[in-house]
Design a protein around this motif. Sequence first.
Motif, PDB file in Angstrom:
ATOM      1  N   TYR A  64       0.777  -1.495  -0.261  1.00  0.00           N
ATOM      2  CA  TYR A  64       0.090  -0.110   0.079  1.00  0.00           C
ATOM      3  C   TYR A  64       0.729   1.110  -0.121  1.00  0.00           C
ATOM      4  O   TYR A  64       0.550   2.038  -0.711  1.00  0.00           O
ATOM      5  CB  TYR A  64      -0.938   0.045   1.200  1.00  0.00           C
ATOM      6  CG  TYR A  64      -2.220  -0.553   0.906  1.00  0.00           C
ATOM      7  CD1 TYR A  64      -3.503   0.110   0.218  1.00  0.00           C
ATOM      8  CD2 TYR A  64      -2.588  -1.982   1.569  1.00  0.00           C
ATOM      9  CE1 TYR A  64      -4.403  -0.319  -0.101  1.00  0.00           C
ATOM     10  CE2 TYR A  64      -3.938  -2.586   0.954  1.00  0.00           C
ATOM     11  CZ  TYR A  64      -4.813  -1.889   0.547  1.00  0.00           C
ATOM     12  OH  TYR A  64      -5.924  -2.233   0.192  1.00  0.00           O
ATOM     13  N   ARG A  65       1.857   1.420   0.885  1.00  0.00           N
ATOM     14  CA  ARG A  65       2.926   2.567   0.910  1.00  0.00           C
ATOM     15  C   ARG A  65       3.573   2.655  -0.308  1.00  0.00           C
ATOM     16  O   ARG A  65       3.794   3.829  -0.950  1.00  0.00           O
ATOM     17  CB  ARG A  65       3.807   2.263   2.108  1.00  0.00           C
ATOM     18  CG  ARG A  65       3.143   2.615   3.456  1.00  0.00           C
ATOM     19  CD  ARG A  65       4.211   2.816   4.746  1.00  0.00           C
ATOM     20  NE  ARG A  65       5.185   1.592   4.892  1.00  0.00           N
ATOM     21  CZ  ARG A  65       4.683   0.454   5.413  1.00  0.00           C
ATOM     22  NH1 ARG A  65       3.911   0.369   6.097  1.00  0.00           N
ATOM     23  NH2 ARG A  65       5.743  -0.492   5.414  1.00  0.00           N
ATOM     24  N   THR A  66       4.103   1.497  -1.209  1.00  0.00           N
ATOM     25  CA  THR A  66       4.863   1.790  -2.389  1.00  0.00           C
ATOM     26  C   THR A  66       3.649   2.047  -3.276  1.00  0.00           C
ATOM     27  O   THR A  66       4.287   2.927  -4.011  1.00  0.00           O
ATOM     28  CB  THR A  66       5.257   0.343  -2.653  1.00  0.00           C
ATOM     29  OG1 THR A  66       6.331   0.027  -1.292  1.00  0.00           O
ATOM     30  CG2 THR A  66       6.365   0.445  -3.673  1.00  0.00           C
ATOM     31  N   GLU A  71       2.445   6.427  -7.169  1.00  0.00           N
ATOM     32  CA  GLU A  71       1.452   7.301  -7.666  1.00  0.00           C
ATOM     33  C   GLU A  71       2.040   8.689  -7.557  1.00  0.00           C
ATOM     34  O   GLU A  71       1.963   9.477  -8.392  1.00  0.00           O
ATOM     35  CB  GLU A  71       0.254   6.824  -7.181  1.00  0.00           C
ATOM     36  CG  GLU A  71      -1.002   7.917  -7.731  1.00  0.00           C
ATOM     37  CD  GLU A  71      -2.451   7.539  -7.105  1.00  0.00           C
ATOM     38  OE1 GLU A  71      -3.457   8.214  -7.646  1.00  0.00           O
ATOM     39  OE2 GLU A  71      -2.432   6.991  -5.820  1.00  0.00           O
ATOM     40  N   GLU A  72       2.488   8.841  -6.411  1.00  0.00           N
ATOM     41  CA  GLU A  72       2.902  10.207  -5.975  1.00  0.00           C
ATOM     42  C   GLU A  72       4.044  10.718  -6.811  1.00  0.00           C
ATOM     43  O   GLU A  72       4.100  11.949  -7.221  1.00  0.00           O
ATOM     44  CB  GLU A  72       3.364  10.371  -4.560  1.00  0.00           C
ATOM     45  CG  GLU A  72       3.715  11.656  -4.048  1.00  0.00           C
ATOM     46  CD  GLU A  72       4.331  11.545  -2.600  1.00  0.00           C
ATOM     47  OE1 GLU A  72       5.374  12.019  -2.198  1.00  0.00           O
ATOM     48  OE2 GLU A  72       3.806  10.933  -1.959  1.00  0.00           O
ATOM     49  N   ILE A  73       4.819   9.858  -7.266  1.00  0.00           N
ATOM     50  CA  ILE A  73       6.132  10.364  -8.129  1.00  0.00           C
ATOM     51  C   ILE A  73       5.728  10.278  -9.490  1.00  0.00           C
ATOM     52  O   ILE A  73       6.855  10.386 -10.506  1.00  0.00           O
ATOM     53  CB  ILE A  73       7.454   9.559  -7.721  1.00  0.00           C
ATOM     54  CG1 ILE A  73       7.330   8.208  -7.846  1.00  0.00           C
ATOM     55  CG2 ILE A  73       7.692   9.975  -6.194  1.00  0.00           C
ATOM     56  CD1 ILE A  73       8.569   7.576  -7.859  1.00  0.00           C
ATOM     57  N   ILE A  76       3.015   5.285 -11.644  1.00  0.00           N
ATOM     58  CA  ILE A  76       1.730   4.831 -11.846  1.00  0.00           C
ATOM     59  C   ILE A  76       0.439   5.808 -11.693  1.00  0.00           C
ATOM     60  O   ILE A  76       0.668   6.861 -10.924  1.00  0.00           O
ATOM     61  CB  ILE A  76       1.484   3.473 -10.871  1.00  0.00           C
ATOM     62  CG1 ILE A  76       1.313   3.952  -9.475  1.00  0.00           C
ATOM     63  CG2 ILE A  76       2.371   2.507 -11.039  1.00  0.00           C
ATOM     64  CD1 ILE A  76       1.052   2.874  -8.611  1.00  0.00           C
ATOM     65  N   CYS A  77      -0.427   5.712 -12.126  1.00  0.00           N
ATOM     66  CA  CYS A  77      -1.850   6.310 -11.838  1.00  0.00           C
ATOM     67  C   CYS A  77      -2.877   5.463 -11.445  1.00  0.00           C
ATOM     68  O   CYS A  77      -2.898   4.345 -11.976  1.00  0.00           O
ATOM     69  CB  CYS A  77      -1.973   7.487 -13.099  1.00  0.00           C
ATOM     70  SG  CYS A  77      -2.718   6.399 -14.655  1.00  0.00           S
ATOM     71  N   VAL A  91       2.486   4.720 -16.084  1.00  0.00           N
ATOM     72  CA  VAL A  91       2.451   5.857 -16.818  1.00  0.00           C
ATOM     73  C   VAL A  91       3.436   5.787 -17.769  1.00  0.00           C
ATOM     74  O   VAL A  91       4.679   5.587 -17.499  1.00  0.00           O
ATOM     75  CB  VAL A  91       2.500   7.113 -15.876  1.00  0.00           C
ATOM     76  CG1 VAL A  91       2.537   8.669 -16.585  1.00  0.00           C
ATOM     77  CG2 VAL A  91       1.237   7.081 -14.795  1.00  0.00           C
ATOM     78  N   HIS A  92       3.143   6.266 -18.955  1.00  0.00           N
ATOM     79  CA  HIS A  92       4.131   6.272 -20.091  1.00  0.00           C
ATOM     80  C   HIS A  92       4.476   7.762 -20.480  1.00  0.00           C
ATOM     81  O   HIS A  92       3.516   8.270 -20.521  1.00  0.00           O
ATOM     82  CB  HIS A  92       3.852   5.394 -21.139  1.00  0.00           C
ATOM     83  CG  HIS A  92       3.417   4.113 -21.072  1.00  0.00           C
ATOM     84  ND1 HIS A  92       4.419   3.285 -21.173  1.00  0.00           N
ATOM     85  CD2 HIS A  92       2.435   3.370 -20.951  1.00  0.00           C
ATOM     86  CE1 HIS A  92       4.169   1.921 -20.665  1.00  0.00           C
ATOM     87  NE2 HIS A  92       2.906   1.702 -20.426  1.00  0.00           N
ATOM     88  N   GLU A  93       5.890   7.976 -20.444  1.00  0.00           N
ATOM     89  CA  GLU A  93       6.150   9.363 -20.565  1.00  0.00           C
ATOM     90  C   GLU A  93       5.627   9.868 -21.861  1.00  0.00           C
ATOM     91  O   GLU A  93       5.574  11.224 -22.141  1.00  0.00           O
ATOM     92  CB  GLU A  93       7.601   9.373 -20.471  1.00  0.00           C
ATOM     93  CG  GLU A  93       8.287   9.471 -19.206  1.00  0.00           C
ATOM     94  CD  GLU A  93       9.642   9.785 -19.077  1.00  0.00           C
ATOM     95  OE1 GLU A  93      10.273   9.942 -20.034  1.00  0.00           O
ATOM     96  OE2 GLU A  93      10.278   9.668 -18.091  1.00  0.00           O
ATOM     97  N   GLU A  94       5.385   8.785 -23.165  1.00  0.00           N
ATOM     98  CA  GLU A  94       5.235   9.382 -24.318  1.00  0.00           C
ATOM     99  C   GLU A  94       3.867   9.724 -24.354  1.00  0.00           C
ATOM    100  O   GLU A  94       3.332  10.263 -25.571  1.00  0.00           O
ATOM    101  CB  GLU A  94       5.476   8.293 -25.414  1.00  0.00           C
ATOM    102  CG  GLU A  94       4.792   6.879 -25.427  1.00  0.00           C
ATOM    103  CD  GLU A  94       5.430   5.877 -24.572  1.00  0.00           C
ATOM    104  OE1 GLU A  94       5.018   4.830 -24.372  1.00  0.00           O
ATOM    105  OE2 GLU A  94       6.495   6.427 -23.631  1.00  0.00           O
ATOM    106  N   GLU A  95       3.124   9.389 -23.537  1.00  0.00           N
ATOM    107  CA  GLU A  95       1.726   9.671 -23.571  1.00  0.00           C
ATOM    108  C   GLU A  95       1.385  11.090 -23.186  1.00  0.00           C
ATOM    109  O   GLU A  95       1.794  11.443 -21.838  1.00  0.00           O
ATOM    110  CB  GLU A  95       0.659   8.721 -22.688  1.00  0.00           C
ATOM    111  CG  GLU A  95       0.808   7.339 -23.379  1.00  0.00           C
ATOM    112  CD  GLU A  95      -0.058   6.342 -22.448  1.00  0.00           C
ATOM    113  OE1 GLU A  95      -0.836   5.590 -22.935  1.00  0.00           O
ATOM    114  OE2 GLU A  95      -0.262   6.385 -21.117  1.00  0.00           O
ATOM    115  N   ASN A  96       0.679  11.820 -23.748  1.00  0.00           N
ATOM    116  CA  ASN A  96       0.223  13.326 -23.387  1.00  0.00           C
ATOM    117  C   ASN A  96      -0.796  13.213 -22.309  1.00  0.00           C
ATOM    118  O   ASN A  96      -0.853  14.033 -21.369  1.00  0.00           O
ATOM    119  CB  ASN A  96      -0.161  14.216 -24.519  1.00  0.00           C
ATOM    120  CG  ASN A  96       1.011  14.251 -25.502  1.00  0.00           C
ATOM    121  OD1 ASN A  96       2.181  14.480 -25.252  1.00  0.00           O
ATOM    122  ND2 ASN A  96       0.787  14.589 -26.815  1.00  0.00           N
TER     123      ASN A  96
END
Length: 153
Positions: A64-66, A71-73, A76-77, A91-96
């Motif tokens: 849970y903490r991880t 998500e915070e950094i 993941i979303c 989360v993929h950097e190439e996605e706007n």
Amino acid sequence: MSKLSPEEIEKLKSNLKEKGYKLTPQRRAIVDVIIRNEGNHLTTEELYDLVKKECPEIGLATVYRTVQLLEEIGVICKLDLNDGCGRYELVHEEENHQHHHLVCTICGSVIEVQDDLLEVLEHEVEEKYKFKITNHSVKFFGICERCAQNYNK
């Protein structure tokens, strides 16, 4: 099975370090499971069950903490697919923007729509309301092909 590239691992390490954390073996195991299950939209509990097979000593609280930290950094979303569960994806950097999802109301399957079909609408909204859109999330609810075949019988 996709793996983190050495560059992505370094970026993850530096993101964690900026927040005062390290990429521990447990965190690495969690990230690896998320990557291997990309597209499955796992809940924290499902993630825990999978990670526990590789890291039997890991606790649910650590997962849970991880997940919260990842998500915070921005690694993941969280997705809300209206099933009462928080689900996560990479989360993929190439996605706007986040990609869109089709959610079957019968079997609960989730299909990812990779194309961003809302660019024209987004531009119109920005112009009309003088509002800079940084992201959007779209979910379509309906009946998947498999359920529709059974539904029509």
